[in-house]
Scaffold this motif. Structure first.
Motif, mmCIF file in Angstrom:
data_model
loop_
_atom_site.group_PDB
_atom_site.id
_atom_site.type_symbol
_atom_site.label_atom_id
_atom_site.label_comp_id
_atom_site.label_asym_id
_atom_site.label_seq_id
_atom_site.Cartn_x
_atom_site.Cartn_y
_atom_site.Cartn_z
ATOM 1 N N UNK A 1 12.587 -33.614 -14.941
ATOM 2 C CA UNK A 1 12.471 -32.451 -14.059
ATOM 3 C C UNK A 1 11.025 -32.268 -13.635
ATOM 4 N N UNK A 2 10.870 -31.724 -12.453
ATOM 5 C CA UNK A 2 9.561 -31.440 -11.883
ATOM 6 C C UNK A 2 9.423 -29.944 -11.706
ATOM 7 N N UNK A 3 8.328 -29.369 -12.196
ATOM 8 C CA UNK A 3 8.011 -27.969 -11.939
ATOM 9 C C UNK A 3 6.910 -27.930 -10.890
ATOM 10 N N UNK A 4 7.206 -27.324 -9.739
ATOM 11 C CA UNK A 4 6.298 -27.339 -8.599
ATOM 12 C C UNK A 4 6.016 -25.914 -8.131
ATOM 13 N N UNK A 5 4.917 -25.736 -7.431
ATOM 14 C CA UNK A 5 4.604 -24.435 -6.836
ATOM 15 C C UNK A 5 5.410 -24.231 -5.555
ATOM 16 N N UNK A 6 5.517 -25.278 -4.752
ATOM 17 C CA UNK A 6 6.273 -25.196 -3.504
ATOM 18 C C UNK A 6 7.557 -25.998 -3.615
#
Length: 267
Positions: free
Chosen positions: A27-32
């Protein structure tokens, strides 16, 4: 910046999943989140569906209708590195999470039940590398591996391997096999005689802005074409494409700085 180590999976293919200790999700946690979907959708051909609401704003990433990972939204105001996180399979997430604590690691999220994904928790090892634990529920898309656009290998970049490899071996009973090359501090973690992940000690070459961190390798059809497309989409090349014993690979970053590798496996 150190050169990315070579993945230890023959022909770039992932090991069997769901044996405790094998990587079973990323999983990737991103701001956008919308921008991340646009980037990875163009790069890998992923499509997206809403994810479990209990995890906050998030989506499932699909390839040919089957799940390959997830993308979530970092909380506003949280200045955390944008990064890909591997989840290691566990038969008992609560018990393994407690073992993480007893062995000097920390648990930051959960354990909790996340909709159709399963029971999970997110923590970090004693050297700060973030990883997840997951008891996955049966899902028809969980076995999508070894195809272009799927994660095929995971490697932990850290200062040195001895203590780190011991920590993970206490969790899952990995057999540790040193690289054997002179001057290379690298250990491959095996389960049932098969490589499932690796730990690479890079000493002072460890990026100061990242510290210890897991690197995910994604299969591509053509590494050079994929890196060109990545740059056109706003990503960066950290280590140019090069030929290795496992195939042609490059280390890259997405527009928000999440690092990962592209590998065109030997055929």
């Amino acid at each position: 910046m150190t050169e990315a180590p070579e993945p230890g999976v023959p022909n770039g293919r992932a090991p069997a999943r769901n044996r405790p200790g094998t990587p079973c999700r990323v999983s990737l946690m991103a701001h956008g989140m919308a921008a991340a979907q646009a980037f990875y959708g163009e790069l890998f051909g992923w499509e997206f569906q809403p994810g479990p609401s209990r995890l906050g704003p998030c989506v499932r990433a699909l390839l040919n209708g089957r799940e390959v990972g997830g993308i979530g939204q970092l909380p506003p105001g949280r200045h955390l590195p944008v990064a890909w996180t591997p989840y290691l399979a566990s038969d008992d997430v609560d018990l393994t999470a407690e073992t993480v604590r007893l062995c000097g690691g920390t648990i930051g999220v959960g354990p909790l039940d996340a909709g159709g994904i399963g029971r999970l928790t997110i923590g970090s090892d004693p050297w700060g590398a973030v990883f997840g634990l997951l008891r996955a529920r049966p899902h028809p898309g969980a076995e999508t591996t070894g195809l272009p656009g799927t994660p095929v290998w995971h490697e932990l970049l850290t200062y040195e391997t001895a203590g780190v490899a011991t920590f993970y071996s206490r969790l899952f009973g990995y057999e540790r096999k040193p690289d054997g090359s002179a001057g290379v501090d690298r250990v491959t973690l095996h389960l049932d005689g098969r490589p499932v992940a690796a730990v690479h000690g890079v000493g002072r070459a460890l990026p100061h802005d990242r510290g210890s961190h897991w690197m995910t390798y994604f299969e591509v059809t053509d590494t050079d074409e994929a890196t060109e497309r990545l740059v056109a989409l706003g990503g960066r090349i950290l280590t140019p494409a090069r030929n290795t014993a496992r195939g042609r690979m490059a280390t890259v970053a997405d527009p928000e700085g999440a690092r990962f590798a592209l590998i065109q496996g030997s055929r």
